[in-house]
Motif scaffolding. Structure first.
Motif, PDB file in Angstrom:
ATOM      1  N   ALA A 252     -11.505   2.950  -3.736  1.00 57.18           N
ATOM      2  CA  ALA A 252     -11.726   1.371  -2.218  1.00 57.18           C
ATOM      3  C   ALA A 252     -10.967   0.521  -2.471  1.00 57.18           C
ATOM      4  CB  ALA A 252     -13.331   1.865  -2.400  1.00 57.18           C
ATOM      5  N   LYS A 253     -12.127  -0.709  -3.386  1.00 60.79           N
ATOM      6  CA  LYS A 253     -11.806  -1.922  -3.777  1.00 60.79           C
ATOM      7  C   LYS A 253     -10.131  -2.346  -3.790  1.00 60.79           C
ATOM      8  CE  LYS A 253     -13.134  -5.566  -6.634  1.00 60.79           C
ATOM      9  NZ  LYS A 253     -13.180  -6.356  -7.539  1.00 60.79           N
ATOM     10  N   GLN A 254      -9.165  -1.103  -4.575  1.00 63.02           N
ATOM     11  CA  GLN A 254      -7.901  -1.715  -4.567  1.00 63.02           C
ATOM     12  C   GLN A 254      -7.425  -1.249  -2.834  1.00 63.02           C
ATOM     13  OE1 GLN A 254      -5.899  -2.542  -6.717  1.00 63.02           O
ATOM     14  NE2 GLN A 254      -4.102  -1.733  -6.767  1.00 63.02           N
ATOM     15  N   THR A 255      -7.848  -0.392  -2.470  1.00 58.55           N
ATOM     16  CA  THR A 255      -6.728  -0.330  -1.401  1.00 58.55           C
ATOM     17  C   THR A 255      -7.547  -0.844  -0.121  1.00 58.55           C
ATOM     18  OG1 THR A 255      -8.281   1.689  -0.990  1.00 58.55           O
ATOM     19  CG2 THR A 255      -6.035   1.626  -1.590  1.00 58.55           C
ATOM     20  N   SER A 256      -8.839  -1.869  -0.195  1.00 59.22           N
ATOM     21  CA  SER A 256      -8.983  -2.818   0.898  1.00 59.22           C
ATOM     22  C   SER A 256      -8.487  -3.849   0.787  1.00 59.22           C
ATOM     23  CB  SER A 256     -10.725  -3.412   0.071  1.00 59.22           C
ATOM     24  OG  SER A 256     -11.351  -4.169   0.902  1.00 59.22           O
ATOM     25  N   ARG A 257      -8.649  -4.638   2.579  1.00 58.28           N
ATOM     26  CA  ARG A 257      -8.014  -5.826   3.017  1.00 58.28           C
ATOM     27  C   ARG A 257      -8.617  -6.937   2.270  1.00 58.28           C
ATOM     28  NH1 ARG A 257      -4.406  -4.527   6.798  1.00 58.28           N
ATOM     29  NH2 ARG A 257      -5.065  -2.401   7.941  1.00 58.28           N
ATOM     30  N   HIS A 258     -10.257  -6.610   2.093  1.00 55.32           N
ATOM     31  CA  HIS A 258     -11.248  -7.163   1.187  1.00 55.32           C
ATOM     32  C   HIS A 258     -11.623  -7.017  -0.130  1.00 55.32           C
ATOM     33  CE1 HIS A 258     -10.945  -9.113   5.139  1.00 55.32           C
ATOM     34  NE2 HIS A 258     -11.560  -7.895   5.742  1.00 55.32           N
ATOM     35  N   PRO A 259     -10.759  -7.415  -0.860  1.00 56.35           N
ATOM     36  CA  PRO A 259     -11.272  -6.678  -1.962  1.00 56.35           C
ATOM     37  C   PRO A 259     -11.855  -7.928  -3.071  1.00 56.35           C
ATOM     38  CG  PRO A 259      -8.639  -7.137  -2.523  1.00 56.35           C
ATOM     39  CD  PRO A 259      -9.610  -6.715  -0.575  1.00 56.35           C
ATOM     40  N   GLU A 260     -12.214  -8.727  -2.673  1.00 51.83           N
ATOM     41  CA  GLU A 260     -12.253 -10.554  -3.125  1.00 51.83           C
ATOM     42  C   GLU A 260     -14.007  -9.921  -2.583  1.00 51.83           C
ATOM     43  OE1 GLU A 260     -10.791 -10.476  -0.624  1.00 51.83           O
ATOM     44  OE2 GLU A 260     -11.389 -11.449   1.467  1.00 51.83           O
TER      45      GLU A 260
ATOM     46  N   LEU B  60      -1.829   3.212  -6.100  1.00 54.12           N
ATOM     47  CA  LEU B  60      -2.808   2.684  -6.283  1.00 54.12           C
ATOM     48  C   LEU B  60      -2.291   1.069  -6.292  1.00 54.12           C
ATOM     49  CD1 LEU B  60      -5.998   4.359  -7.127  1.00 54.12           C
ATOM     50  CD2 LEU B  60      -5.677   3.379  -5.164  1.00 54.12           C
ATOM     51  N   TYR B  61      -1.556   0.606  -7.181  1.00 57.85           N
ATOM     52  CA  TYR B  61      -1.073  -0.230  -7.485  1.00 57.85           C
ATOM     53  C   TYR B  61       0.154  -0.985  -6.821  1.00 57.85           C
ATOM     54  CZ  TYR B  61      -5.114   0.039 -11.181  1.00 57.85           C
ATOM     55  OH  TYR B  61      -5.854  -0.316 -11.480  1.00 57.85           O
ATOM     56  N   ALA B  62       0.425   0.304  -6.220  1.00 56.97           N
ATOM     57  CA  ALA B  62       2.013  -0.759  -5.740  1.00 56.97           C
ATOM     58  C   ALA B  62       1.389  -0.430  -4.328  1.00 56.97           C
ATOM     59  CB  ALA B  62       3.394   0.735  -5.760  1.00 56.97           C
ATOM     60  N   LEU B  63       0.016  -0.555  -4.005  1.00 58.03           N
ATOM     61  CA  LEU B  63      -0.122  -0.704  -2.282  1.00 58.03           C
ATOM     62  C   LEU B  63      -0.513  -1.544  -1.647  1.00 58.03           C
ATOM     63  CD1 LEU B  63      -1.146   1.241   0.018  1.00 58.03           C
ATOM     64  CD2 LEU B  63      -3.474   0.832  -0.633  1.00 58.03           C
ATOM     65  N   GLY B  64      -1.049  -2.396  -2.836  1.00 62.42           N
ATOM     66  CA  GLY B  64      -0.767  -3.852  -2.816  1.00 62.42           C
ATOM     67  C   GLY B  64      -0.207  -4.928  -2.622  1.00 62.42           C
TER      68      GLY B  64
END
Lengths: 154, 511
Positions: free
Chosen positions: B286-294, B482-486
């Motif tokens: 959820a954090k990795q794909t979120s628009r606001h991971p911060e 998941l990691y390429a998404l960002g």
């Protein structure tokens, strides 16, 4: 030395010790994960120490005395509350939960300005709740303490 | 099959079945609220009573406890920052921060809403999965379990954003702490130095309770502040409306919720993936794909909704336990024991001969969650439980610390755990003060041992190319995805900005 520098330093020393101990394990399977993780943390800790020291050198020219004084007051509060906690755990270890919980509750609340009657009432009710829940309802029993165990009264 | 599905639901028209299910729910909530006890204790205490009872009623009671104890646990995690289990720690990360911002009702509403609908979705998915559950479970072996724990551990990098050095240090230190004790495969004593207590390894609850609940309480006492400043807390009608805002938040984040539920459900089918692992995977993705991971870990609503996948997981765990006789965790092992006590033999034959019972228990999970949500709504909204968070630390600290240390002791009845909880309280306090990520340490601690065990088992059974299996390759593709998404998303955003800038300003680059 400031705690922010001391923490990675202590972690680094601990990790160096882990690496030394892990090297001595008889099987490769037993040492690989430890060597990898501890080695990595050791490197990270060294980098963190260097980073902290650099920041300290930068900040040393501009640190105001007021900030230092306030951090001293804060450190005293940390020490005081940590000592309360350590005292509580030692009391549980020696006297058991049923004696240590009211003792700690009453002493802590009175020392922090709560009226004696209120602190005794809250502590007694809470102890009763814990004791009834764990001993009667859950049949799991609370730790009885070193003294009662030694006397064979548990 | 449809007939059995409907009959499973109608079995709860029987007052005895629904009555025992409700009893289970109430026991589950009460037990769940007390740290370290959880549903497992209650289920094991009630197991002997199952013998001789009506089988639907008896099994429903156990299912009711199992379904709802996590919700009770999440209430104390959100309101007081006292996680009674590994999964509750994840809910607490954002839930407790929301409470501190004066939004406990919203956090509780989101948690209960996501959990309840997640459990209902679990029933629907179970219906679809019954014909293929056996094949799915059998495709998962040690390599897949290893890759799933690797996926969980890779979230250390995500958790450490903002302060990567300190985050990774904490995470890998957690792994080292997890490795203390006997190594299963070699029998080597690692970092225990012959100490019998350490040889068994450190238990999760004392570590988590110390790091979070103990440290938070001590910090409140040091700063002499309440969990929520009095003016910020909403009670009564306002709190209840805050609760519904939280429920509405689940709808607003429906795709996140759905993704978490499907991931949770898939992981529940696989024996060997505990709730502790699954919940970190759903939170991490959820954090990795979120628009606001911060914003994660700072009281962000997505961080409360994401762990809801765990409730969908319960449906699939129960299904794989019933269909294959393979319990996915300790609670499911107790359900298995109860089935055997009732003369029901779990396994593929159960699906053939007694499918209505399977659906009855799966429906029981969903109904228990609905009842549990209603009960919790009344406890929180009408009994004003949230007022506790405005108590000054001089009243709050002694009872909560007592509960924390009883919780630390109660998990395994070992007095040494008191000192472990004490040590981790002091460590947690230092970590919080100096910006070290405590969640990263817990993640490393939970996954470290699984990671190592599955790695060696995979290597021994499959050789160095153990990951060249269809299911393993799919999991690897998910990790890479998941990691390429960002980067892909930011590249896409940059291109879009460039196109927009080009269209609006006639090809000039923005300054």
């Amino acid at each position: 030395m400031r705690p922010s520098t001391l923490i990675p330093l202590v972690v680094g020393i601990a990790m160096a010790a882990v690496v030394i101990v892990a090297i001595g394990y008889p099987y490769f399977q037993a040492k690989l994960s430890l060597l990898f993780a501890a080695g990595l943390v050791l490197v990270l800790a060294i980098v963190q120490v260097i980073k902290e020291l650099r920041e300290r050198v930068k900040a040393s020219t501009q640190t105001p005395d007021v900030q230092e004084a306030s951090s001293n007051v804060h450190a005293k509060a940390y020490l005081r509350e940590s000592l309360w906690l350590i005292g509580f755990v030692v009391a549980v270890y020696i006297l058991g939960f049923v004696i240590a919980i009211p003792l700690f509750g009453i002493a802590y609340m009175i020392a922090h300005g709560v009226k004696a009657r209120t602190s005794i009432t809250i502590s007694a009710l809470w102890t009763l709740f814990c004791w009834a829940t764990f001993t009667f309802l859950l049949d799991s029993g609370l730790y009885e303490g070193l003294i009662l165990q030694q006397l064979g009264l548990e | 099959m449809i007939e059995a599905f409907v009959q499973g639901l109608f079995n709860y028209a029987d007052p005895l079945a629904i009555g025992f299910l409700m009893l289970g729910v109430i026991i589950g909530i009460v037990i769940g609220i007390i740290p370290a006890l959880g549903g497992l204790t209650a289920m094991s205490l009630l197991l002997p009573l199952v013998f001789g009872m009506d089988r639907v009623a008896a099994l429903s009671m156990l299912v009711g406890i199992h379904a709802i104890s996590a919700t009770g646990d999440a209430i104390t995690s959100i309101l007081m920052g006292i996680p009674g289990s590994g999964p509750a720690t994840v809910v607490m990360l954002d839930g407790f921060q929301m409470t501190r911002k004066g939004e406990p009702g919203r956090a509780l509403g989101a948690m209960m809403g996501a959990d309840t609908v997640g459990a209902i979705l679990g029933v629907g998915l179970a219906f679809l999965m019954v014909p293929i559950v056996r094949e799915i479970v059998l495709t998962f072996g040690n390599p897949e379990l290893f890759l799933l724990t690797l996926m969980g551990l890779s979230f250390l990098a995500i958790l450490s954003r903002g302060s990567p050095l300190k985050g990774l240090m904490a995470g890998f230190t957690g792994i080292i702490i997890a490795l203390i004790g006997y190594q299963n495969s070699t029998g080597v004593d690692r970092l225990a130095f012959g100490n019998t207590f350490l040889l068994n390894g450190l238990a999760l609850i004392p570590v988590v309770l110390g790091l979070f609940a103990g440290a938070e309480m001590l910090e409140l006492a040091i700063n002499n502040e309440t969990i929520v400043p009095k003016g910020l807390l909403k009670i009564g009608k306002e709190l209840r409306s805050q609760f519904w805002v939280g429920v509405w938040d689940v709808w607003r984040h429906k795709w996140l919720w759905l993704r978490s539920c499907i991931m949770g459900y898939a992981m529940g089918l696989v024996p060997g993936i505990g709730n502790e692992v699954a919940v970190w995977i759903t939170y991490g993705q959820a954090k990795q794909t979120s628009r606001h991971p911060e914003l994660y870990g700072k009281g962000f609503i997505e961080g409360v909704i994401a762990p809801a996948g765990l409730n969908a997981k319960e449906g699939s765990s129960l299904l794989s336990t019933l269909a294959l006789g393979l319990p996915s965790g300790a609670s499911m092992a107790i359900v298995l024991g109860a089935l055997l006590l009732q003369g029901v033999i779990p396994g593929p034959s159960l699906l053939k001969n007694d499918l209505p019972l399977v659906f009855t228990l799966i429906w029981g999970l969903a109904i228990a969650n609905i009842i549990g949500a209603v009960v919790c709504y009344f406890i929180v909204g009408y009994l004003n439980l949230t007022r506790l968070v405005t108590l000054p630390p001089r009243y709050l600290v002694p009872p909560v610390l007592a509960l924390v240390f009883i919780g630390a002791y109660a998990e395994k009845n070992r007095v040494e755990d008191l000192f472990i909880a004490l040590a981790f309280t002091l460590i947690g306090l230092l970590m919080k003060k100096h910006g070290y990520n405590r969640a990263a340490l817990v993640l490393g601690f939970i996954l470290g041992k699984y990671f190592e065990n599955y790695f060696w088992l995979s290597l021994q059974t499959g050789g160095p190319f153990f990951f060249l299996r269809p299911a393993s390759l799919i999991i690897m593709a998910i990790i890479i995805g998941l990691y390429a998404l960002g980067p892909i998303r930011s590249l896409f955003k940059r291109q879009q900005t460039g196109t927009l800038a080009g269209g609006t300003f006639g090809g000039e680059l923005p300054l």
